[in-house]
Design a protein around this motif. Structure first.
Motif, PDB file in Angstrom:
ATOM      1  N   LEU A   1      -4.731   4.317   4.077  1.00 42.33           N
ATOM      2  CA  LEU A   1      -4.335   3.211   3.205  1.00 42.33           C
ATOM      3  C   LEU A   1      -5.504   2.264   2.953  1.00 42.33           C
ATOM      4  O   LEU A   1      -5.444   1.434   2.029  1.00 42.33           O
ATOM      5  N   GLY A   2      -6.540   2.360   3.772  1.00 43.79           N
ATOM      6  CA  GLY A   2      -7.671   1.457   3.583  1.00 43.79           C
ATOM      7  C   GLY A   2      -8.737   1.670   4.642  1.00 43.79           C
ATOM      8  O   GLY A   2      -8.449   2.149   5.744  1.00 43.79           O
TER       9      GLY A   2
ATOM     10  N   PRO B   1      -0.460   7.882   6.875  1.00 43.97           N
ATOM     11  CA  PRO B   1      -1.714   7.309   6.417  1.00 43.97           C
ATOM     12  C   PRO B   1      -2.182   6.175   7.325  1.00 43.97           C
ATOM     13  O   PRO B   1      -1.422   5.254   7.622  1.00 43.97           O
ATOM     14  N   THR B   2      -3.441   6.261   7.707  1.00 50.10           N
ATOM     15  CA  THR B   2      -4.001   5.309   8.657  1.00 50.10           C
ATOM     16  C   THR B   2      -4.786   4.208   7.948  1.00 50.10           C
ATOM     17  O   THR B   2      -5.033   4.268   6.740  1.00 50.10           O
ATOM     18  N   ILE B   3      -5.144   3.234   8.746  1.00 52.09           N
ATOM     19  CA  ILE B   3      -6.140   2.248   8.332  1.00 52.09           C
ATOM     20  C   ILE B   3      -7.329   2.458   9.269  1.00 52.09           C
ATOM     21  O   ILE B   3      -7.145   2.556  10.487  1.00 52.09           O
TER      22      ILE B   3
ATOM     23  N   ALA C   1       0.839  -1.211   0.000  1.00 55.84           N
ATOM     24  CA  ALA C   1       0.000   0.000   0.000  1.00 55.84           C
ATOM     25  C   ALA C   1       0.873   1.260   0.000  1.00 55.84           C
ATOM     26  O   ALA C   1       0.555   2.248  -0.668  1.00 55.84           O
ATOM     27  N   PHE C   2       1.982   1.222   0.742  1.00 62.75           N
ATOM     28  CA  PHE C   2       2.923   2.349   0.722  1.00 62.75           C
ATOM     29  C   PHE C   2       3.422   2.598  -0.710  1.00 62.75           C
ATOM     30  O   PHE C   2       3.438   3.724  -1.209  1.00 62.75           O
ATOM     31  N   LYS C   3       3.849   1.512  -1.369  1.00 60.59           N
ATOM     32  CA  LYS C   3       4.432   1.638  -2.714  1.00 60.59           C
ATOM     33  C   LYS C   3       3.390   2.111  -3.726  1.00 60.59           C
ATOM     34  O   LYS C   3       3.685   2.915  -4.609  1.00 60.59           O
ATOM     35  N   LYS C   4       2.167   1.619  -3.571  1.00 56.43           N
ATOM     36  CA  LYS C   4       1.084   2.050  -4.455  1.00 56.43           C
ATOM     37  C   LYS C   4       0.789   3.535  -4.245  1.00 56.43           C
ATOM     38  O   LYS C   4       0.558   4.281  -5.203  1.00 56.43           O
TER      39      LYS C   4
END
Length: 278
Positions: A246-247, A183-185, A31-34
């Motif tokens: 992130l989601g 960025p959180t979930i 998710a970081f890379k995306k």
């Protein structure tokens, strides 16, 4: 009936406490890379680069991903054809004690009023479910205080429905700002009772980021919340940008006809968790 010795559970718990605090989950890394490919803010992109560098350094040095190595939270699924020889709760707490001691991980558990530290990061928070089968699944989360403090539970009226839910969740993330280390979930629990909704919200945080909800309608709700949250512009570590989360993961349960329980449990970008099946 299969028998598992409590000592084996202690060994496994000690191991996953260590690993989860040092190695970022694969889905979070992806998710970081995306997000690096889609982040439009230079400051936000630089933060994402630094977060990935932090993951790399933790892996190389064996040091924790964050100084806050969290309160130990477990969701345990015990098969009805599986018997634990010994005390399951003690076995898990012994594992936490050993893992945190061996890894020199910060002990963060204290008396709520005197603030005296228990000294070994116990007692752990343990949720136990009975499931079919002869295995035991142990899910561990190192829950940091910064993100946990930004979580909330409320009781909406049924008439507020999805629009009320969406407004509360997005406002909660907006009010939290940079405090939960985005960025959180975002875990969302809908339904059940006042006490059950937060458990649903926390359980939601264990679902892999690349795994959509099996119910298409709930999956669509997750996508709608995810877009609305990232439109807030908070960005990585609050530095601005379109990667605030992130989601978003939702877990839902039936509730009383007069109630609409709702809880939001925010997880930081490290999202340290690990699970094992014995």
């Amino acid at each position: 009936m299969r028998t598992i010795n409590a000592g084996a559970i202690t060994d496994v718990v000690a191991k996953i406490c260590l690993e989860a605090n040092i190695k970022a989950p694969d889905d979070v890394l992806q998710a970081f890379k995306k997000s690096q490919e889609t982040e439009t803010s230079p400051a936000g992109l630089e933060i994402l680069n630094q977060l990935l560098e932090n993951v790399k350094l933790a892996g190389e040095t064996g040091l924790p991903l964050c100084q806050d190595t969290g309160l130990a939270v477990f969701f345990v699924e015990l098969g009805t054809d599986c018997r634990v020889e010994g005390d399951l709760y003690q076995a898990i707490n012994d594992g936490v004690r050993q893992g945190y001691e061996k890894g020199y991980l910060r002990k963060s558990v204290c008396h709520p009023l005197t603030r005296k530290n228990t000294g070994d990061n116990t007692p752990a928070i343990i949720h136990l479910d009975l499931v079919p089968g002869d295995k035991i699944r142990i899910k561990f989360m190192a829950k940091g205080g910064g993100s946990e403090n930004m979580s909330r539970a409320t009781m909406l009226t049924p008439a507020q429905g999805w629009e009320g839910i969406k407004k509360f969740v997005v406002n909660r993330v907006a009010e939290a700002g940079p405090n939960p280390c985005p960025p959180t979930i975002v875990g969302v629990g809908i339904g059940g009772t006042f006490d059950h909704a937060p458990i649903l919200a926390k359980k939601a945080l264990f679902r892999p980021l690349d795994q959509k909800h099996s119910d298409p309608e709930i999956a669509a709700m997750e996508d709608e919340l995810f877009a609305a949250i990232n439109d807030l512009g908070i960005g990585p570590m609050g530095m601005g940008g379109n990667t605030t989360s992130l989601g978003v993961k939702i877990e839902m349960a039936p509730c009383h006809i007069a109630s609409l329980p709702l809880a939001v449990n925010i997880q930081c970008h490290s999202a340290r968790h690990k699970e094992v099946v014995i």
